[in-house]
Design a protein around this motif. Structure first.
Motif, PDB file in Angstrom:
ATOM      1  N   GLU A   6      -0.750  14.503   5.937  1.00 28.48           N
ATOM      2  CA  GLU A   6       0.102  14.423   4.746  1.00 28.48           C
ATOM      3  C   GLU A   6       1.570  14.535   5.127  1.00 28.48           C
ATOM      4  O   GLU A   6       1.951  15.322   6.003  1.00 28.48           O
ATOM      5  N   GLN A  12       0.830  -1.201   0.000  1.00 29.47           N
ATOM      6  CA  GLN A  12       0.000   0.000   0.000  1.00 29.47           C
ATOM      7  C   GLN A  12       0.868   1.257   0.000  1.00 29.47           C
ATOM      8  O   GLN A  12       0.586   2.219  -0.706  1.00 29.47           O
ATOM      9  N   VAL A  34       2.520  10.400   1.256  1.00 25.20           N
ATOM     10  CA  VAL A  34       1.187   9.855   1.471  1.00 25.20           C
ATOM     11  C   VAL A  34       0.297  10.838   2.235  1.00 25.20           C
ATOM     12  O   VAL A  34       0.777  11.795   2.849  1.00 25.20           O
ATOM     13  N   ILE A  35      -0.994  10.563   2.175  1.00 26.33           N
ATOM     14  CA  ILE A  35      -1.979  11.214   3.042  1.00 26.33           C
ATOM     15  C   ILE A  35      -2.701  10.087   3.761  1.00 26.33           C
ATOM     16  O   ILE A  35      -3.420   9.306   3.143  1.00 26.33           O
ATOM     17  N   GLN A  81       1.207  11.912 -11.445  1.00 27.24           N
ATOM     18  CA  GLN A  81       0.340  12.885 -10.800  1.00 27.24           C
ATOM     19  C   GLN A  81      -0.095  13.970 -11.791  1.00 27.24           C
ATOM     20  O   GLN A  81       0.638  14.293 -12.731  1.00 27.24           O
ATOM     21  N   ASP A  83      -3.282  22.681  -4.310  1.00 28.84           N
ATOM     22  CA  ASP A  83      -2.705  22.669  -2.980  1.00 28.84           C
ATOM     23  C   ASP A  83      -2.024  24.003  -2.704  1.00 28.84           C
ATOM     24  O   ASP A  83      -0.865  24.204  -2.994  1.00 28.84           O
ATOM     25  N   THR A  89      -7.914   5.452   5.715  1.00 29.97           N
ATOM     26  CA  THR A  89      -7.775   5.861   4.312  1.00 29.97           C
ATOM     27  C   THR A  89      -6.331   6.222   4.023  1.00 29.97           C
ATOM     28  O   THR A  89      -5.673   6.897   4.820  1.00 29.97           O
ATOM     29  N   VAL A  90      -5.846   5.754   2.892  1.00 26.06           N
ATOM     30  CA  VAL A  90      -4.473   6.028   2.468  1.00 26.06           C
ATOM     31  C   VAL A  90      -4.494   6.568   1.046  1.00 26.06           C
ATOM     32  O   VAL A  90      -5.066   5.950   0.147  1.00 26.06           O
ATOM     33  N   THR A  91      -3.879   7.719   0.858  1.00 23.56           N
ATOM     34  CA  THR A  91      -3.678   8.261  -0.485  1.00 23.56           C
ATOM     35  C   THR A  91      -2.180   8.288  -0.733  1.00 23.56           C
ATOM     36  O   THR A  91      -1.440   9.002  -0.055  1.00 23.56           O
ATOM     37  N   ASN A  92      -1.733   7.470  -1.670  1.00 22.73           N
ATOM     38  CA  ASN A  92      -0.308   7.381  -1.977  1.00 22.73           C
ATOM     39  C   ASN A  92      -0.018   8.236  -3.205  1.00 22.73           C
ATOM     40  O   ASN A  92      -0.484   7.940  -4.311  1.00 22.73           O
ATOM     41  N   LEU A  93       0.757   9.292  -3.009  1.00 24.67           N
ATOM     42  CA  LEU A  93       1.076  10.224  -4.089  1.00 24.67           C
ATOM     43  C   LEU A  93       2.408   9.890  -4.768  1.00 24.67           C
ATOM     44  O   LEU A  93       2.900  10.682  -5.567  1.00 24.67           O
TER      45      LEU A  93
END
Length: 279
Positions: free
Chosen positions: A141, A128, A135-136, A180, A275, A171-175
């Motif tokens: 973040e 993940q 990540v967020i 992007q 952002d 919740t995981v946001t992988n940047l």
């Protein structure tokens, strides 16, 4: 020699031939010291083994290494405590027999620990996120500093360290995994045509593509996304490799204003979406 052995026995053994309190304390300190040495040697060996693979180490390798280090430390410390307790006459056979999930789980609230550990293993196996990823997690973040057995450590962009229990990660946001989007929205006067703005964006895009190699899709003017009486909002989209989008968004805004001024265009434009903290 016999005298020395007799004195030794008098100091460290009682009349029943068993270790006295002083001997047990000294032996416990020795066990603790040896435990620290063993843990230090093993963890250092893992780190050195990892570094031999070169500077371009994948974050997943670093993550697994840190996870193994933590696992080894917990196991060694556990058996160290059990051995010390055994020295002082505490019955440890039941502790060892139920060290998995039974009595220890109930006694120490280990159901939460087990939940965190299982979640941590799932994060590793499913890839993940890994150490160094942007990540967020649960709205926080930053970059992953450490993925341990129980806790994930994130360093925010303000320098703060955030500790999140693996079992509480919702919740995981992988940047850092996929390309992007470069997204810039600017409010500009309506008196100039869309073609004029498109010309500026095209010039900027060509310059960025020539300068940077990690732009996957060059930025282009998508069109007008909002209209007011005297102004309109134009949207610019592009695509780049992870971690670079903020740089290109800043570049686009800067160059857009500079080029508009060079063409004697009176712009009162500003960044209105994305952002804002990063830009």
């Amino acid at each position: 020699m016999l005298f020395s052995i007799q004195k030794f026995n008098e100091i460290f053994y009682n009349s029943a031939g068993q270790l006295n309190l002083l001997a047990k304390i000294l032996l416990s300190l020795l066990i603790i010291a040896l435990t620290q040495v063993v843990v230090s040697i093993l963890t250092t060996s893992f780190d050195k083994l990892l570094m031999k693979k070169g500077s371009s180490i994948e974050g997943r390798q670093i993550t697994v290494t840190k996870l193994l280090n933590n696992t080894i430390k917990y196991l060694i410390y556990f058996f160290c405590v059990v051995h010390v307790l055994d020295l002082f006459g505490v019955k440890t056979d039941k502790i060892l027999a139920t060290a998995g999930i039974g009595g220890v789980a109930i006694g120490f609230g280990a159901q939460f620990i087990i939940r965190d550990v299982i979640s941590g293993l799932a994060i590793i196996l499913e890839n993940q996120f890994k150490v160094t990823d942007h990540v967020i997690i649960n709205g926080i973040e930053g970059n992953v500093q450490e993925l341990g057995l129980r806790v994930t450590k994130i360093r925010g962009f303000d320098g703060a360290i955030h500790l999140i229990s693996n079992g509480q990660i919702n919740t995981v946001t992988n940047l850092s995994k996929e390309n992007q989007r470069i997204e810039v929205k600017m409010e500009v006067p309506i008196k100039y045509s869309l073609d004029q703005y498109a010309e500026i964006v095209n010039e900027i895009s060509n310059e960025l593509v020539d300068k940077y190699s990690d732009i996957v899709k060059k930025p282009e003017l998508i069109g007008v996304t909002k209209m007011d009486k005297n102004s309109m909002t134009i949207t610019i989209w592009g695509s780049c490799k992870p971690e670079s989008q903020y740089l290109y968004q800043r570049e686009i805004i800067k160059k857009f204003i500079e080029k508009a001024k060079s063409k004697s265009m009176d712009l009162n434009c500003y960044f209105v979406a994305g952002d804002e903290n990063e830009i």
